[in-house]
Write a protein that holds these residues in place. Sequence first.
Motif, short mmCIF file in Angstrom:
data_model
loop_
_atom_site.label_atom_id
_atom_site.label_comp_id
_atom_site.label_asym_id
_atom_site.label_seq_id
_atom_site.Cartn_x
_atom_site.Cartn_y
_atom_site.Cartn_z
N ALA A 72 0.84 -1.20 0.00
CA ALA A 72 0.00 0.00 0.00
C ALA A 72 0.87 1.25 0.00
O ALA A 72 1.95 1.27 0.60
N LEU A 73 0.37 2.28 -0.68
CA LEU A 73 1.05 3.58 -0.76
C LEU A 73 0.11 4.64 -0.22
O LEU A 73 -1.05 4.72 -0.64
N ASP A 74 0.62 5.48 0.69
CA ASP A 74 -0.18 6.58 1.26
C ASP A 74 0.50 7.89 0.86
O ASP A 74 1.55 8.25 1.38
N VAL A 75 -0.11 8.59 -0.10
CA VAL A 75 0.46 9.85 -0.62
C VAL A 75 -0.08 11.02 0.20
O VAL A 75 -1.29 11.16 0.37
N GLY A 76 0.82 11.89 0.69
CA GLY A 76 0.41 12.98 1.57
C GLY A 76 0.09 12.40 2.93
O GLY A 76 -0.98 12.60 3.49
N SER A 77 1.08 11.67 3.48
CA SER A 77 0.82 10.87 4.68
C SER A 77 0.68 11.71 5.94
O SER A 77 0.21 11.20 6.96
N GLY A 78 1.06 12.98 5.90
CA GLY A 78 0.78 13.93 7.00
C GLY A 78 1.24 13.41 8.35
O GLY A 78 2.43 13.18 8.58
N THR A 79 0.29 13.21 9.25
CA THR A 79 0.61 12.76 10.62
C THR A 79 1.05 11.31 10.68
O THR A 79 1.57 10.86 11.69
N GLY A 80 0.74 10.54 9.61
CA GLY A 80 1.09 9.11 9.61
C GLY A 80 -0.02 8.22 10.18
O GLY A 80 0.15 7.00 10.24
N TYR A 81 -1.15 8.81 10.58
CA TYR A 81 -2.21 8.00 11.21
C TYR A 81 -2.70 6.89 10.29
O TYR A 81 -2.72 5.71 10.66
N LEU A 82 -3.08 7.29 9.07
CA LEU A 82 -3.65 6.28 8.16
C LEU A 82 -2.56 5.30 7.69
O LEU A 82 -2.82 4.12 7.53
N THR A 83 -1.35 5.82 7.52
CA THR A 83 -0.21 4.97 7.13
C THR A 83 -0.03 3.86 8.17
O THR A 83 0.17 2.69 7.82
N ALA A 84 -0.13 4.23 9.45
CA ALA A 84 0.00 3.25 10.54
C ALA A 84 -1.15 2.24 10.49
O ALA A 84 -0.94 1.03 10.69
N CYS A 85 -2.37 2.73 10.21
CA CYS A 85 -3.52 1.81 10.10
C CYS A 85 -3.30 0.81 8.96
O CYS A 85 -3.56 -0.39 9.10
N PHE A 86 -2.81 1.32 7.81
CA PHE A 86 -2.54 0.44 6.66
C PHE A 86 -1.55 -0.65 7.07
O PHE A 86 -1.70 -1.82 6.71
N ALA A 87 -0.53 -0.24 7.83
CA ALA A 87 0.52 -1.21 8.21
C ALA A 87 -0.05 -2.31 9.10
O ALA A 87 0.31 -3.48 8.94
N LEU A 88 -0.96 -1.96 10.00
CA LEU A 88 -1.59 -3.00 10.83
C LEU A 88 -2.42 -3.94 9.96
O LEU A 88 -2.47 -5.14 10.21
N MET A 89 -3.07 -3.39 8.93
CA MET A 89 -3.91 -4.23 8.06
C MET A 89 -3.06 -5.23 7.27
O MET A 89 -3.39 -6.41 7.21
N VAL A 90 -1.97 -4.77 6.65
CA VAL A 90 -1.20 -5.67 5.77
C VAL A 90 -0.19 -6.53 6.55
O VAL A 90 0.27 -7.55 6.03
N GLY A 91 0.12 -6.09 7.78
CA GLY A 91 0.97 -6.90 8.66
C GLY A 91 2.43 -6.95 8.24
O GLY A 91 2.84 -6.32 7.26
N PRO A 92 3.21 -7.75 8.98
CA PRO A 92 4.67 -7.77 8.76
C PRO A 92 5.10 -8.33 7.41
O PRO A 92 6.20 -8.04 6.93
N GLN A 93 4.24 -9.13 6.75
CA GLN A 93 4.60 -9.66 5.41
C GLN A 93 4.26 -8.66 4.31
O GLN A 93 4.61 -8.87 3.15
N GLY A 94 3.51 -7.61 4.65
CA GLY A 94 3.11 -6.61 3.66
C GLY A 94 4.14 -5.49 3.56
O GLY A 94 5.24 -5.57 4.13
N ARG A 95 3.78 -4.42 2.83
CA ARG A 95 4.69 -3.29 2.66
C ARG A 95 3.86 -2.02 2.56
O ARG A 95 2.97 -1.94 1.69
N VAL A 96 4.10 -1.07 3.45
CA VAL A 96 3.37 0.20 3.40
C VAL A 96 4.37 1.34 3.32
O VAL A 96 5.33 1.41 4.09
N VAL A 97 4.14 2.24 2.34
CA VAL A 97 5.02 3.38 2.13
C VAL A 97 4.19 4.65 2.25
O VAL A 97 3.15 4.78 1.60
N GLY A 98 4.64 5.57 3.09
CA GLY A 98 4.05 6.91 3.15
C GLY A 98 4.97 7.88 2.43
O GLY A 98 6.19 7.78 2.58
N VAL A 99 4.40 8.79 1.63
CA VAL A 99 5.21 9.84 0.99
C VAL A 99 4.59 11.18 1.34
O VAL A 99 3.39 11.39 1.14
N GLU A 100 5.42 12.07 1.87
CA GLU A 100 4.94 13.38 2.34
C GLU A 100 6.01 14.40 1.95
O GLU A 100 7.19 14.15 2.13
N HIS A 101 5.59 15.58 1.41
CA HIS A 101 6.61 16.50 0.91
C HIS A 101 7.09 17.54 1.92
O HIS A 101 7.98 18.32 1.60
#
Length: 215
Positions: A72-101
Motif C-alpha cells: 500500500a502507498l499513502d500519498v500525503g501521509s501527514g501525521t502518519g495516522y492512516l499509514t499506521a492503520c494500513f501497516a496493521l492491516m497488511v501486517g509484517p509480510q506486507g509493505r506500506v510506504v508513506g510519501v509526504e513533501h
Amino acid sequence: MVEHLKTYGVISSEKVAEVMEGIDRAFFVPDGNAPYYDSPMPIGYNATISAPHMHATCLQLLEENLQPGMHALDVGSGTGYLTACFALMVGPQGRVVGVEHIPELVASSISNIQKSAAAPLLKEGSLSVHAGDGRLGWPEHAPYDAIHVGAAAPEIPQALIDQLKPGGRMVIPVGSIFQDLKVIDKNLDGSLSVRNETSVRYVPLTSRDVQLRGG
Ligand code: SAH
C-alpha cells in the motif's frame, strides 16, 4: 470514537474498527487538540489531519486491497495516522510506504508512529515514510494493491495509475473547490473503472512552495 462511528453507520467492518481502536489518534494530533473529536485538525504547514470518519471511509473502501501481505502507498501521509492503520492491516509480510513533501511532517509522523501499535512494523521495515513529491508515487515498492491520496489533485497523477497493480484500487480526492472522492479500480486487463464515492474537502495536492505560501 470508534463506537460512535459504528453507531452512525460509518464503520461497518470489524477489521477497520479493530485497527482504528489499535492506533490511538492521541499520538497523532498535535497537543492541545481533542483527539477523538470527529473533525479535521490543523497540523501546521497548511495541512490538516483528516477527520476520523474520513479515515474510516478510506480504510473501508480499501479493505479488500489491504489484506495481509499486500502493498500500500499513502500519498500525503501527514501525521502518519492512516499509514499506521494500513501497516496493521497488511501486517509484517506486507509493505506500506508513506510519501509526504514536508520533511518536518515526515519526522513528526515517524515519532508519532513510534509511540503507536505500528512501531514494530516501522522498526522491522515493512512500514516506511519518505520525504518526496507524492505525485510521482514511490516506484521502489510498486505495484501497489492499494493507493490512498490524502490531498486533492486537480487530476489523477499518471505515475500513480502506473504504480497501481491490476486488481488494485486507488482512493483519491479530485478537484479544486468542489472535490469528489474517487474510487479507481484497475481491472486485470489494465483498464480503469472510476466512480465517485462522496463530495469532500481536502487540502490540495500541490508543490511544497505553493502549499507553504498558502495556496
Ligand atoms: N492523511 C493525512 C492527511 C494530511 S493532509 C492525515 O490524516 O494526517 C494532506 C497532506 O498532503 C499534507 O500533509 C501535505 O503536506 C501533503 N501533500 C500535499 N501535496 C503533496 C505532494 N505533492 N507530495 C507529498 N505530499 C503532499
